[in-house]
Scaffold this motif. Structure first.
Motif, short mmCIF file in Angstrom:
data_model
loop_
_atom_site.label_atom_id
_atom_site.label_comp_id
_atom_site.label_asym_id
_atom_site.label_seq_id
_atom_site.Cartn_x
_atom_site.Cartn_y
_atom_site.Cartn_z
N ALA A 55 1.54 33.98 -45.97
CA ALA A 55 2.29 33.13 -46.92
C ALA A 55 1.84 31.68 -46.83
CB ALA A 55 3.79 33.25 -46.65
N ASP A 56 1.68 31.17 -45.61
CA ASP A 56 1.26 29.77 -45.43
C ASP A 56 -0.13 29.53 -46.00
OD1 ASP A 56 3.67 29.23 -44.21
OD2 ASP A 56 2.84 29.15 -42.16
N ASP A 57 -0.94 30.58 -46.05
CA ASP A 57 -2.29 30.47 -46.58
C ASP A 57 -2.30 30.52 -48.11
OD1 ASP A 57 -5.05 30.17 -46.06
OD2 ASP A 57 -5.40 32.33 -46.16
N GLY A 58 -1.14 30.83 -48.69
CA GLY A 58 -1.04 30.91 -50.14
C GLY A 58 -1.56 32.21 -50.73
N TYR A 59 -1.83 33.18 -49.88
CA TYR A 59 -2.34 34.47 -50.36
C TYR A 59 -1.17 35.36 -50.75
CZ TYR A 59 -5.40 38.54 -50.75
OH TYR A 59 -6.10 39.62 -51.21
N VAL A 60 -1.18 35.83 -51.98
CA VAL A 60 -0.11 36.71 -52.48
C VAL A 60 -0.76 38.04 -52.86
CG1 VAL A 60 1.71 37.01 -54.18
CG2 VAL A 60 1.16 34.71 -53.34
N PRO A 61 -0.68 39.03 -51.97
CA PRO A 61 -1.32 40.31 -52.28
C PRO A 61 -0.54 41.12 -53.32
CG PRO A 61 -0.19 40.44 -50.18
CD PRO A 61 -0.06 39.02 -50.66
N ASP A 62 -1.28 41.80 -54.18
CA ASP A 62 -0.66 42.74 -55.12
C ASP A 62 -0.40 44.07 -54.44
OD1 ASP A 62 -0.95 41.01 -57.47
OD2 ASP A 62 -3.11 41.36 -57.21
N LEU A 63 -1.16 44.31 -53.36
CA LEU A 63 -1.09 45.58 -52.64
C LEU A 63 -1.26 45.32 -51.15
CD1 LEU A 63 -1.49 48.77 -52.33
CD2 LEU A 63 -3.93 48.29 -52.64
N VAL A 64 -0.40 45.93 -50.36
CA VAL A 64 -0.56 45.94 -48.91
C VAL A 64 -1.03 47.35 -48.56
CG1 VAL A 64 0.56 45.72 -46.66
CG2 VAL A 64 1.21 44.18 -48.52
N LEU A 65 -2.19 47.43 -47.93
CA LEU A 65 -2.80 48.71 -47.63
C LEU A 65 -2.91 48.90 -46.13
CD1 LEU A 65 -4.27 51.18 -48.88
CD2 LEU A 65 -6.38 49.86 -48.75
N GLY A 66 -2.16 49.87 -45.59
CA GLY A 66 -2.17 50.15 -44.16
C GLY A 66 -3.24 51.16 -43.81
N ILE A 67 -3.97 50.88 -42.74
CA ILE A 67 -4.98 51.81 -42.26
C ILE A 67 -4.29 52.74 -41.26
CG2 ILE A 67 -7.17 52.06 -41.04
CD1 ILE A 67 -7.90 49.25 -42.09
N ALA A 68 -4.20 54.01 -41.64
CA ALA A 68 -3.48 54.98 -40.82
C ALA A 68 -4.32 55.37 -39.61
CB ALA A 68 -3.16 56.22 -41.65
N ARG A 69 -3.62 55.50 -38.49
CA ARG A 69 -2.19 55.59 -38.36
C ARG A 69 -1.59 54.29 -37.85
NH1 ARG A 69 -1.65 60.95 -34.78
NH2 ARG A 69 -2.90 59.59 -33.51
N GLY A 70 -2.30 53.57 -37.01
CA GLY A 70 -1.73 52.39 -36.37
C GLY A 70 -1.32 51.28 -37.30
N GLY A 71 -1.93 51.19 -38.47
CA GLY A 71 -1.59 50.13 -39.41
C GLY A 71 -0.37 50.39 -40.25
N LEU A 72 0.15 51.63 -40.22
CA LEU A 72 1.29 51.96 -41.07
C LEU A 72 2.56 51.19 -40.75
CD1 LEU A 72 0.78 55.81 -41.56
CD2 LEU A 72 0.14 53.93 -43.08
N PRO A 73 2.99 51.14 -39.49
CA PRO A 73 4.21 50.37 -39.21
C PRO A 73 4.06 48.89 -39.58
CG PRO A 73 3.52 51.60 -37.24
CD PRO A 73 2.46 51.77 -38.28
N ILE A 74 2.88 48.35 -39.36
CA ILE A 74 2.64 46.94 -39.63
C ILE A 74 2.62 46.69 -41.13
CG2 ILE A 74 1.00 45.04 -39.26
CD1 ILE A 74 0.16 47.29 -36.86
N ALA A 75 1.97 47.58 -41.89
CA ALA A 75 1.91 47.42 -43.34
C ALA A 75 3.30 47.43 -43.94
CB ALA A 75 1.05 48.52 -43.96
N GLY A 76 4.15 48.34 -43.50
CA GLY A 76 5.52 48.38 -44.01
C GLY A 76 6.27 47.10 -43.70
N GLY A 77 6.14 46.62 -42.47
CA GLY A 77 6.83 45.39 -42.07
C GLY A 77 6.34 44.18 -42.83
#
Length: 170
Positions: free
Chosen positions: A32-54
């Motif tokens: 947010a501080d960088d001003g980046y507003v993603p249209d999509l958050v893409l989690g790399i499974a499996r370890g990235g899934l909890p982080i992507a949701g959060g």
């Protein structure tokens, strides 16, 4: 004569569930501080899934997806190359969008490199966020919470898989 015990256990970075919450909010704040507003958050499974949701919740992002990548086959054991596993969503629908790729760690960085390249061919802009960034990674993520060269113990993979237990007698 007294001998001292020598600790031969490798140094570990232990991420608790509570600290996980802090890490995800801090990562989202960096984005947010960088001003980046993603249209999509893409989690790399499996370890990235909890982080992507959060991170998606923290940024107010409604579109969340996943890519399944296999690289690690056990503790410090991996395939020669990371492999994208099915199912793969239709990447052509991402044209013109801004994507935020999320994973738990950029260890060798090869998984992140593979996915950045794949997704980068279909979107207007792609950035990456990880909780941990390791010095040996071939890719420097755009956002990371901590840098370490230690083995990391994540709360979602610290315990062995659950198995079927015999029915208990009444």
């Amino acid at each position: 004569m007294t001998t001292a015990a020598v600790d031969t256990t490798p140094a570990r970075e232990i991420l608790t569930w509570e600290l996980f919450g802090t890490a995800v909010r801090d990562l989202a704040q960096q984005v947010a501080d960088d001003g980046y507003v993603p249209d999509l958050v893409l989690g790399i499974a499996r370890g990235g899934l909890p982080i992507a949701g959060g991170i998606a919740y923290a940024l107010g992002a409604k579109v969340v997806g996943t890519l399944n990548v296999e690289f690690y086959t056990g503790v410090d054991a991996r395939l020669d190359e990371p492999v994208i596993l099915p199912p793969i969503f239709d990447l052509s629908q991402l044209a013109g969008s801004r994507a935020l790729l999320v994973d738990d760690v950029a260890d060798t960085g090869r998984t992140l490199e593979l996915v950045l390249d794949l997704v980068g061919r279909h979107v207007a802009e792609v950035r990456s966020a990880v909780i941990y960034d390791k010095p040996a990674s071939v890719v420097r993520p755009h956002y990371s919470w901590r840098r370490t060269d230690r083995w990391i113990e994540f709360p979602w993979s610290a315990l062995p898989p659950v198995v079927n237990s015999p029915a208990k007698a009444p």
